[in-house]
Design a protein around this motif. Sequence first.
Motif, PDB file in Angstrom:
ATOM      1  N   GLU A   1      -5.672   3.285   0.406  1.00 26.69           N
ATOM      2  CA  GLU A   1      -5.171   3.543  -0.948  1.00 26.69           C
ATOM      3  C   GLU A   1      -6.337   3.331  -1.898  1.00 26.69           C
ATOM      4  O   GLU A   1      -6.742   2.201  -2.155  1.00 26.69           O
ATOM      5  N   GLY A   2      -6.888   4.436  -2.390  1.00 24.80           N
ATOM      6  CA  GLY A   2      -8.035   4.348  -3.283  1.00 24.80           C
ATOM      7  C   GLY A   2      -7.627   4.321  -4.744  1.00 24.80           C
ATOM      8  O   GLY A   2      -6.466   4.074  -5.085  1.00 24.80           O
ATOM      9  N   GLU A   3      -8.584   4.613  -5.630  1.00 25.36           N
ATOM     10  CA  GLU A   3      -8.361   4.522  -7.071  1.00 25.36           C
ATOM     11  C   GLU A   3      -7.932   5.842  -7.699  1.00 25.36           C
ATOM     12  O   GLU A   3      -7.854   5.940  -8.932  1.00 25.36           O
ATOM     13  N   SER A   4      -7.646   6.862  -6.925  1.00 23.86           N
ATOM     14  CA  SER A   4      -7.221   8.144  -7.486  1.00 23.86           C
ATOM     15  C   SER A   4      -5.906   7.974  -8.235  1.00 23.86           C
ATOM     16  O   SER A   4      -5.063   7.153  -7.875  1.00 23.86           O
ATOM     17  N   PHE A   5      -5.722   8.774  -9.301  1.00 26.27           N
ATOM     18  CA  PHE A   5      -4.504   8.654 -10.099  1.00 26.27           C
ATOM     19  C   PHE A   5      -4.138   9.990 -10.714  1.00 26.27           C
ATOM     20  O   PHE A   5      -4.974  10.694 -11.273  1.00 26.27           O
ATOM     21  N   THR A   6      -2.852  10.326 -10.606  1.00 27.54           N
ATOM     22  CA  THR A   6      -2.287  11.458 -11.332  1.00 27.54           C
ATOM     23  C   THR A   6      -0.803  11.182 -11.536  1.00 27.54           C
ATOM     24  O   THR A   6      -0.172  10.489 -10.729  1.00 27.54           O
ATOM     25  N   GLY A   7      -0.253  11.720 -12.602  1.00 28.36           N
ATOM     26  CA  GLY A   7       1.158  11.506 -12.893  1.00 28.36           C
ATOM     27  C   GLY A   7       2.077  12.449 -12.149  1.00 28.36           C
ATOM     28  O   GLY A   7       3.291  12.251 -12.158  1.00 28.36           O
ATOM     29  N   GLY A   8       1.542  13.494 -11.511  1.00 33.82           N
ATOM     30  CA  GLY A   8       2.376  14.468 -10.823  1.00 33.82           C
ATOM     31  C   GLY A   8       2.025  14.602  -9.364  1.00 33.82           C
ATOM     32  O   GLY A   8       1.238  13.824  -8.824  1.00 33.82           O
ATOM     33  N   GLY A   9       2.601  15.616  -8.731  1.00 35.77           N
ATOM     34  CA  GLY A   9       2.410  15.803  -7.302  1.00 35.77           C
ATOM     35  C   GLY A   9       1.247  16.685  -6.936  1.00 35.77           C
ATOM     36  O   GLY A   9       1.025  16.975  -5.759  1.00 35.77           O
ATOM     37  N   GLY A  10       0.486  17.133  -7.941  1.00 35.47           N
ATOM     38  CA  GLY A  10      -0.632  18.018  -7.658  1.00 35.47           C
ATOM     39  C   GLY A  10      -1.849  17.313  -7.100  1.00 35.47           C
ATOM     40  O   GLY A  10      -2.722  17.946  -6.522  1.00 35.47           O
ATOM     41  N   GLY A  11      -1.906  15.998  -7.298  1.00 36.27           N
ATOM     42  CA  GLY A  11      -3.026  15.233  -6.776  1.00 36.27           C
ATOM     43  C   GLY A  11      -4.183  15.145  -7.750  1.00 36.27           C
ATOM     44  O   GLY A  11      -4.283  15.904  -8.718  1.00 36.27           O
TER      45      GLY A  11
ATOM     46  N   ARG B   1       0.855  -1.179   0.000  1.00 35.05           N
ATOM     47  CA  ARG B   1       0.000   0.000   0.000  1.00 35.05           C
ATOM     48  C   ARG B   1       0.897   1.236   0.000  1.00 35.05           C
ATOM     49  O   ARG B   1       1.942   1.243   0.659  1.00 35.05           O
ATOM     50  N   ASP B   2       0.533   2.273  -0.751  1.00 27.20           N
ATOM     51  CA  ASP B   2       1.231   3.562  -0.646  1.00 27.20           C
ATOM     52  C   ASP B   2       0.302   4.666  -1.151  1.00 27.20           C
ATOM     53  O   ASP B   2      -0.678   4.404  -1.849  1.00 27.20           O
ATOM     54  N   ASN B   3       0.627   5.894  -0.784  1.00 25.39           N
ATOM     55  CA  ASN B   3      -0.207   7.032  -1.161  1.00 25.39           C
ATOM     56  C   ASN B   3       0.573   8.308  -0.865  1.00 25.39           C
ATOM     57  O   ASN B   3       1.676   8.244  -0.304  1.00 25.39           O
ATOM     58  N   THR B   4       0.026   9.441  -1.255  1.00 23.87           N
ATOM     59  CA  THR B   4       0.618  10.748  -0.937  1.00 23.87           C
ATOM     60  C   THR B   4      -0.407  11.594  -0.200  1.00 23.87           C
ATOM     61  O   THR B   4      -1.556  11.720  -0.661  1.00 23.87           O
ATOM     62  N   LEU B   5      -0.009  12.151   0.934  1.00 26.18           N
ATOM     63  CA  LEU B   5      -0.833  13.148   1.617  1.00 26.18           C
ATOM     64  C   LEU B   5      -0.524  14.495   0.980  1.00 26.18           C
ATOM     65  O   LEU B   5       0.609  14.985   1.067  1.00 26.18           O
ATOM     66  N   ILE B   6      -1.510  15.078   0.336  1.00 24.46           N
ATOM     67  CA  ILE B   6      -1.354  16.327  -0.413  1.00 24.46           C
ATOM     68  C   ILE B   6      -2.014  17.446   0.381  1.00 24.46           C
ATOM     69  O   ILE B   6      -3.229  17.410   0.627  1.00 24.46           O
ATOM     70  N   GLU B   7      -1.221  18.416   0.813  1.00 22.95           N
ATOM     71  CA  GLU B   7      -1.752  19.494   1.641  1.00 22.95           C
ATOM     72  C   GLU B   7      -2.904  20.186   0.921  1.00 22.95           C
ATOM     73  O   GLU B   7      -2.737  20.717  -0.180  1.00 22.95           O
ATOM     74  N   ASP B   8      -4.064  20.153   1.551  1.00 26.67           N
ATOM     75  CA  ASP B   8      -5.279  20.668   0.939  1.00 26.67           C
ATOM     76  C   ASP B   8      -6.297  20.925   2.046  1.00 26.67           C
ATOM     77  O   ASP B   8      -6.633  20.011   2.802  1.00 26.67           O
ATOM     78  N   PRO B   9      -6.789  22.147   2.178  1.00 26.15           N
ATOM     79  CA  PRO B   9      -7.696  22.458   3.280  1.00 26.15           C
ATOM     80  C   PRO B   9      -8.997  21.674   3.249  1.00 26.15           C
ATOM     81  O   PRO B   9      -9.653  21.504   4.278  1.00 26.15           O
ATOM     82  N   ASP B  10      -9.378  21.169   2.079  1.00 28.69           N
ATOM     83  CA  ASP B  10     -10.606  20.398   1.963  1.00 28.69           C
ATOM     84  C   ASP B  10     -10.372  18.897   2.058  1.00 28.69           C
ATOM     85  O   ASP B  10     -11.336  18.121   2.120  1.00 28.69           O
ATOM     86  N   GLY B  11      -9.124  18.469   2.055  1.00 26.45           N
ATOM     87  CA  GLY B  11      -8.833  17.038   2.104  1.00 26.45           C
ATOM     88  C   GLY B  11      -9.435  16.290   0.939  1.00 26.45           C
ATOM     89  O   GLY B  11      -9.900  15.163   1.078  1.00 26.45           O
TER      90      GLY B  11
END
Length: 226
Positions: free
Chosen positions: A110-120, A29-39
């Motif tokens: 770890e859900g199904e979200s996907f992006t090639g960059g760090g923007g989320g 399992r892995d993921n990125t916590l992306i700083e975002d006020p709305d989560g």
Amino acid sequence: MNKILTAILLTSLIALPVYAEMVHIPADRDNTLIEDPDGALANGMGFAFFAGRTNQAAFGIRRGLVRFDVAAALPRNALIDRAFLTLYQNSNNVAPSAVSLHRVLSDWGEGESFTGGGGGAPAEPGDATWLHTFWDDQFWVQEGGHFIPGASATELIGDTDFYTWQSTVHLVNDVRLWLHAPQQNFGWLVMGDEDAAGSVKRFDSREGGDETRHPLLTIEYHLPGE
């Protein structure tokens, strides 16, 4: 004199550590916590996870999450001697930056979200986000993840390459805990330099195309009596 030399040699041999077994465990399992006020952002299925700060003017912090199923890979009576984490850093950011591992204290997804960059990307059900352990109805006790503040290990990360966090007492204790209390295995949070803009590092995830670059936990252990 011969007896003295023999005794010294025997003492030296006894003092040398013997690691009877070695196991390599891929991340489950892995993921990125992306700083975002709305989560509302995540990258569960992305080919990389990120640690550090981007060049964004606001909400630029990124924190990686990675987990390994230790209990499924080792005998329950294994005595763990050393543990090492190896990641592949593949961003264009060559400036050396300290990246630390922190034991996570809450389960996460770890859900199904996907992006090639760090923007989320928009978070999908079950994703870990800046606010959520599992999007969209389970939450961290604090924004940005629930983890032990003290680092289990730290490594200086520079140009594109493999990097290994060397075995420490804390790293070994984390792995021992996960072996004997798998219900407390929530992996590590990977934290980079969160003060300097542009410090973010990109690590290949378990979904990356090159399996040789996937996160890998190496454990050296022996069994009782060995």
